[in-house]
Design an enzyme around this catalytic site. Structure first.
Site, PDB file in Angstrom:
ATOM      1  N   THR A  70       8.074 -42.708 -27.858  1.00 40.18           N
ATOM      2  CA  THR A  70       8.172 -41.736 -28.072  1.00 40.18           C
ATOM      3  C   THR A  70       8.305 -40.523 -27.501  1.00 40.18           C
ATOM      4  OG1 THR A  70       7.465 -43.018 -30.256  1.00 40.18           O
ATOM      5  CG2 THR A  70       7.313 -40.991 -30.160  1.00 40.18           C
ATOM      6  N   ALA A 195       7.155 -49.807 -23.365  1.00 37.36           N
ATOM      7  CA  ALA A 195       6.736 -50.654 -22.702  1.00 37.36           C
ATOM      8  C   ALA A 195       6.004 -51.868 -24.106  1.00 37.36           C
ATOM      9  CB  ALA A 195       5.452 -51.206 -21.908  1.00 37.36           C
ATOM     10  N   CYS A 320       5.417 -49.539 -48.722  1.00 38.92           N
ATOM     11  CA  CYS A 320       3.723 -49.416 -48.513  1.00 38.92           C
ATOM     12  C   CYS A 320       3.070 -49.308 -47.376  1.00 38.92           C
ATOM     13  CB  CYS A 320       3.536 -50.971 -48.916  1.00 38.92           C
ATOM     14  SG  CYS A 320       4.020 -52.572 -48.421  1.00 38.92           S
TER      15      CYS A 320
END
Length: 460
Positions: A70, A195, A320
Site C-alpha cells: 500500500t 511480499a 460482509c
C-alpha cells in the site's frame, strides 16, 4: 485446517523463514555505515535488490523497498503525479483497482486533481479501447492492476501499456497478486508489489520506477532508498522477501499447472452441486490459484462462519468482510451479486484431498444457510395470480430482499411486476443480478419515502 485465502496473505515460504533467521544474525547493522557490520548489511541489501529487480524485470537502481504494498502504491502515484504536474492533474484508473489506488485517487481529487474510472465487463477486465478513451491531454498517470485481487481476472496490461505509451502517459501496474507467478508483460512505467502475497514476510513492498519517468517523491526527503522510501530498511524482512520471490518463481510453472487444475475442478463441481450459483471472473485469463463464486439467497458472513466451523479458511468479496455496509466495489463494477460470495485462493502445496473435502462440505453448508434464512427451494405457481405485488424489505439486509422477491415472483402473471422496497445499498446491485441469473426483467429503480423501489417484471 485447510487455508484457502492466499490472495490475502500467503503462508510464509520455508525459504523466507530460513533467509529471515539468517539475516537477523548477519543483517542487523546499518547498511549505510562503512564499518565491517555495515558493509555486510549493505551486501545483503544489494543482493536482495538485484534478486527482486531480476524477478520484476527492471534495473536494480530502479527498484526500492517500502514498508508495504500500500505504501508503494501511495508513493508511486503521488510521486508520478507530482513529477508530471506540468502536463496536468488527471489520473486514469480501472474501476476494479485495489483500495489503495482508489484511496490515492480520492486524495488526489480532494487536493484539486481529477480522475476517471474505466468500467469493466462482467468478467472484470477492462476493454483497452475503453481505457484509451480515458486518456486525455492532461492525463499525468494511468493505473491498471495486473490481476484482480477478488476474482482473479488478468488485465490486458500489455495492450493498455502500448496505448499509454502512444499517448505519452506513464502506466503504474499494481502487481501484488501476480508477481509471484511471473513478470508483468508490457511496457509499464511504474510497478508495485507486496511480499506477503507471494509467501514473504509482511511489511515489505516493492516500488519500481523506470528510468526516464518523471518522478518527484512526496513528503520529507530521506537519504535511503533513493529518497523514495524514508526510514531505516527492515533488512532481514527484505532479504527474506527477495529470497522467497526467487523461490516461488522457480516453482511457479509447475505449481500453476497443478493449482489451475484444482481451481478448474472447483469451478465445474460448484456449478454442478450447488444450485443458483454463478462463478464470476474470466474463465481463461485468470490467476491459476483463485476462484470466486456467488450463491443466491445466502448471507455471505454466515456462509464464511459456517465454512470456518467445518475447518476451511476462505474469504469473500462481499460487504460482509468489510467494516462498512457498502458492497464490494469490484463486484459492483462487474455487475454480479455482492452477497453470498466465496473467494477460494489456494496457496502453493495445497493437497488435492483438501479441495475434494471442501467440495463435499460446501453444498450442505449452502443448503443449511439458505434454509436458515428461509430461502425458496422452488417457486410454486399461484392458482390466482395478482396483477402486481409490493414487497416491503425495508430495514432488512441483503440477501433478504432478494429472497423475498424470489418467494413472490411466481404469484404474479407473466408480464406483471413485483416492486421491492429496500434501503440496503447492496440491493441496488443484487436485485438486477438476480434478474439476470433468473431470466427476469429488471425494469429499474424508483425513489421511495425510505430507501428505493426496485421494479421487476416477470418474464417466465
Amino acid at each position: 485446517m485447510p487455508y484457502f485465502d492466499a490472495a490475502s496473505a500467503a503462508p510464509l515460504h520455508p525459504v523466507a523463514r530460513q533467509a529471515l533467521l539468517a539475516a537477523l544474525d548477519e543483517g542487523w547493522a546499518d547498511p549505510a555505515r562503512l564499518y565491517r557490520e555495515g558493509r555486510r548489511a549493505r551486501l545483503l541489501l544489494d543482493a536482495a535488490r538485484e534478486a527482486a529487480a531480476d524477478a520484476v524485470g527492471c534495473r536494480p537502481d530502479e527498484l526500492v523497498f517500502t514498508s508495504s504494498g500500500t505504501t508503494a502504491v501511495h508513493a508511486g502515484i503521488a510521486g508520478a503525479l507530482s513529477g508530471r504536474r506540468r502536463v496536468g492533474r488527471h489520473l486514469a484508473l480501472s474501476a476494479v483497482e485495489h483500495s489503495s489506488v482508489l484511496h490515492s485517487a480520492a486524495a488526489h481529487e480532494a487536493a484539486g486533481g481529477s480522475f476517471t474510472e474505466v468500467p469493466v465487463g462482467r468478467s472484470g477486465a477492462v476493454d483497452p479501447a475503453a481505457y484509451a478513451t480515458a486518456l486525455r491531454p492532461d492525463t499525468a498517470l494511468a493505473c491498471l492492476q495486473s490481476a484482480n485481487h477478488e476474482v482473479g481476472t488478468e488485465q490486458p496490461v500489455a495492450e493498455v501499456a502500448a496505448l499509454c505509451a502512444e499517448a505519452g502517459v506513464p502506466l503504474l501496474v499494481d502487481a501484488a497478486q501476480s508477481l509471484g507467478w511471473g513478470p508483468v508483460a508490457g511496457g509499464w512505467s511504474l510497478l508495485t508489489a507486496s511480499a506477503h502475497k507471494w509467501g514473504g514476510p509482511a511489511g515489505v513492498g516493492l516500488l519500481a520506477v523506470r528510468k526516464g519517468v518523471r518522478f518527484a517523491p512526496q513528503g520529507p526527503a530521506g537519504e535511503r532508498e533513493s529518497g523514495r522510501a524514508p526510514g531505516f530498511e527492515n533488512l532481514p524482512a527484505i532479504v527474506a522477501a527477495a529470497a522467497s520471490l526467487r523461490a516461488v518463481r522457480d516453482e511457479a510453472a509447475a505449481e500453476a499447472v497443478r493449482l489451475r487444475a484444482l481451481v478448474d475442478r472447483i469451478r465445474s463441481v460448484v456449478a454442478e452441486r450447488v444450485g443458483d450459483v454463478e462463478v464470476v471472473g474470466d474463465p481463461e485469463r485468470r490467476l491459476p490459484h483463485l476462484v470466486t463464486f456467488s450463491c443466491l439467497y445466502v448471507d455471505g458472513e454466515t456462509l464464511l462462519h459456517e465454512l470456518d466451523r467445518h475447518g476451511f479458511s476462505v474469504s469473500s468479496g462481499s460487504s460482509c468482510t468489510s467494516s462498512t455496509l457498502e458492497p464490494s466495489h469490484v463486484l459492483k463494477a462487474m455487475g454480479v451479486l455482492s452477497e453470498g460470495n466465496v473467494r477460494v485462493s489456494l496457496p502453493p502445496g495445497t493437497p488435492e484431498a483438501d479441495v475434494d473435502r471442501f467440495l463435499e462440505v460446501l453444498p450442505g453448508v449452502v443448503a443449511e444457510v439458505r434454509e436458515r434464512l428461509g430461502a425458496p427451494v422452488s417457486v410454486p405457481p399461484s392458482p390466482a395470480p395478482v396483477a402486481s405485488l409490493v414487497v416491503d424489505a425495508l430495514g432488512r439486509r441483503c440477501p433478504i430482499p432478494v429472497i423475498e422477491l424470489a418467494k413472490v415472483i411466481g404469484e404474479v402473471p407473466v408480464g406483471a411486476t413485483v416492486t421491492v422496497l429496500a434501503d440496503d445499498e447492496a440491493a441496488r446491485l443484487d436485485i438486477p443480478a438476480w434478474c439476470e441469473m433468473r431470466e427476469q426483467e429488471y425494469v429499474g429503480e424508483e425513489p421511495a419515502d425510505r430507501g428505493s423501489a426496485y421494479v421487476v417484471r416477470r418474464l417466465s
